[in-house]
Design an enzyme around this catalytic site. Structure first.
Site, PDB file in Angstrom:
ATOM      1  N   ASP A  72       0.879  -1.155   0.000  1.00  0.00           N
ATOM      2  CA  ASP A  72       0.000   0.000   0.000  1.00  0.00           C
ATOM      3  C   ASP A  72       0.924   1.214   0.000  1.00  0.00           C
ATOM      4  OD1 ASP A  72      -2.319   1.635   0.308  1.00  0.00           O
ATOM      5  OD2 ASP A  72      -1.889   1.753   2.458  1.00  0.00           O
ATOM      6  N   ASP A  74       0.070   5.171   0.931  1.00  0.00           N
ATOM      7  CA  ASP A  74      -0.081   6.118   2.031  1.00  0.00           C
ATOM      8  C   ASP A  74      -0.203   5.374   3.351  1.00  0.00           C
ATOM      9  OD1 ASP A  74      -0.117   8.035   0.022  1.00  0.00           O
ATOM     10  OD2 ASP A  74      -2.299   8.039  -0.104  1.00  0.00           O
ATOM     11  N   CYS A 168     -16.449   0.391  -8.313  1.00  0.00           N
ATOM     12  CA  CYS A 168     -15.518  -0.305  -9.193  1.00  0.00           C
ATOM     13  C   CYS A 168     -15.017  -1.590  -8.526  1.00  0.00           C
ATOM     14  CB  CYS A 168     -14.331   0.599  -9.523  1.00  0.00           C
ATOM     15  SG  CYS A 168     -13.362   1.034  -8.051  1.00  0.00           S
TER      16      CYS A 168
END
Length: 246
Positions: A72, A74, A168
Site C-alpha cells: 500500500d 499512504d 468499481c
C-alpha cells in the site's frame, strides 16, 4: 518478447512446425469436427488459451516465476498526511526506501497498489498521482531501489467528479488492482504477500489469494526483514520501471 509473440501468432493461425507437417486432410477433418461439436470447440479454445499463457509465463523472456511484495502507499511507504499528491510535501515512512531495496535484492517484484479517492473528490487529478509516482521512482533510484509497477484507483462511490463516481472492482477492499498485476506479471502467488495499514488492504489481498500483513507504523525495513528471511533468493537482471494507472 518478439519470440513469444511470433510463437503465439503461429499457434493461433495453426502454423507451428508440427501443424505444417500434418496431412492436409487431417487438418480439414479436425476443423469439421470442431464445427460440428460446439462443446469440443469450447474445450479446445480453453486448452489453447491455457497453453498460450503457460508458454508466455514459463518459456518467454520473463521465464522465472517470482514472488512479489505488494505495498500500500499512504501510511506504508509515505506518511499518510491526507490526500497526498505534492512531492514537496511527501514524507517517507522510516525505513521505506531501504525496505524496497531489500525486496529488490531478494529478487521479488515490487508493486504499489493504492486507493486515490482524492481524484474522485476533486482534490487533484490522475496526472498528479502519476507525477508523484515518477518522483518516488527517482528518489528510490538514488538508493539503488525500484518499483516494478504502480497501480492506483481514482474512484469513489461518493466522488464529486461524475466520471469517477462509480462502484468499481479496483478500489480496495476489492482485489482488482492486485489481479491486474497478477495478469501482467509472472508472479508466484503462493510466495507473495501484501503489506498494508488498513483492513481494506488485507481484505483485498485475501480476495486475490495472497497473504497480507498489517503494518504497525514502525520502521518498514525492520518490519519486512523477517518476512523475507529464509525465503529463496531470486536473482534477476535489472529492468525498467513501469508506472501504470489502476
Amino acid at each position: 518478447m518478439a519470440l513469444v509473440l511470433t510463437h503465439l501468432g503461429r499457434e493461433r493461425r495453426g502454423l507451428t512446425q508440427d501443424a505444417k507437417t500434418k496431412p492436409i486432410h487431417a487438418t480439414k477433418a479436425a476443423r469439421a469436427q470442431m464445427k460440428s461439436h460446439p462443446a469440443a470447440r469450447h474445450v479446445e479454445m480453453k486448452r489453447r488459451l491455457s497453453e498460450d499463457r503457460e508458454y508466455h509465463f514459463q518459456r518467454g523472456p520473463l521465464s522465472l516465476m517470482r514472488p512479489a511484495v505488494f505495498f500500500d502507499r499512504d501510511g506504508v511507504l509515505n506518511e499518510d498526511d491526507g490526500y497526498a499528491f505534492d512531492p514537496d510535501k511527501i514524507r517517507w515512512v522510516e525505513g521505506a526506501q531501504q525496505a524496497v531495496k531489500a525486496v529488490n535484492d531478494a529478487g521479488y517484484f515490487v508493486f504499489v497498489v493504492t486507493n486515490q479517492s482524492g481524484v474522485a473528490r476533486g482534490f487533484y487529478e490522475e496526472r498528479h498521482v502519476r507525477k508523484l509516482h515518477e518522483w518516488m521512482s527517482r528518489e528510490l533510484a538514488i538508493v539503488g531501489a525500484h518499483i516494478d509497477a504502480f497501480e492506483f484507483c481514482p474512484h469513489h462511490p461518493d466522488g464529486l467528479i461524475e466520471r469517477y463516481r462509480v462502484l468499481c472492482n479496483c478500489r480496495k477492499p476489492q482485489p482488482g488492482m492486485i489481479r491486474a498485476l497478477l495478469e501482467r506479471y509472472p508472479v508466484d502467488i503462493d510466495s507473495s504477500f501484501l503489506i498494508g495499514d488498513k483492513q481494506s488492504d488485507v481484505a483485498a489481498a485475501q480476495a486475490a489469494g495472497i497473504a497480507a500483513h498489517l503494518f504497525d507504523g514502525s520502521n518498514l525495513h525492520a518490519f519486512i526483514a523477517p518476512l523475507l528471511k529464509d525465503r529463496p533468493l531470486h536473482r534477476v537482471q535489472p529492468h525498467s520501471v513501469r508506472v501504470d494507472g489502476g
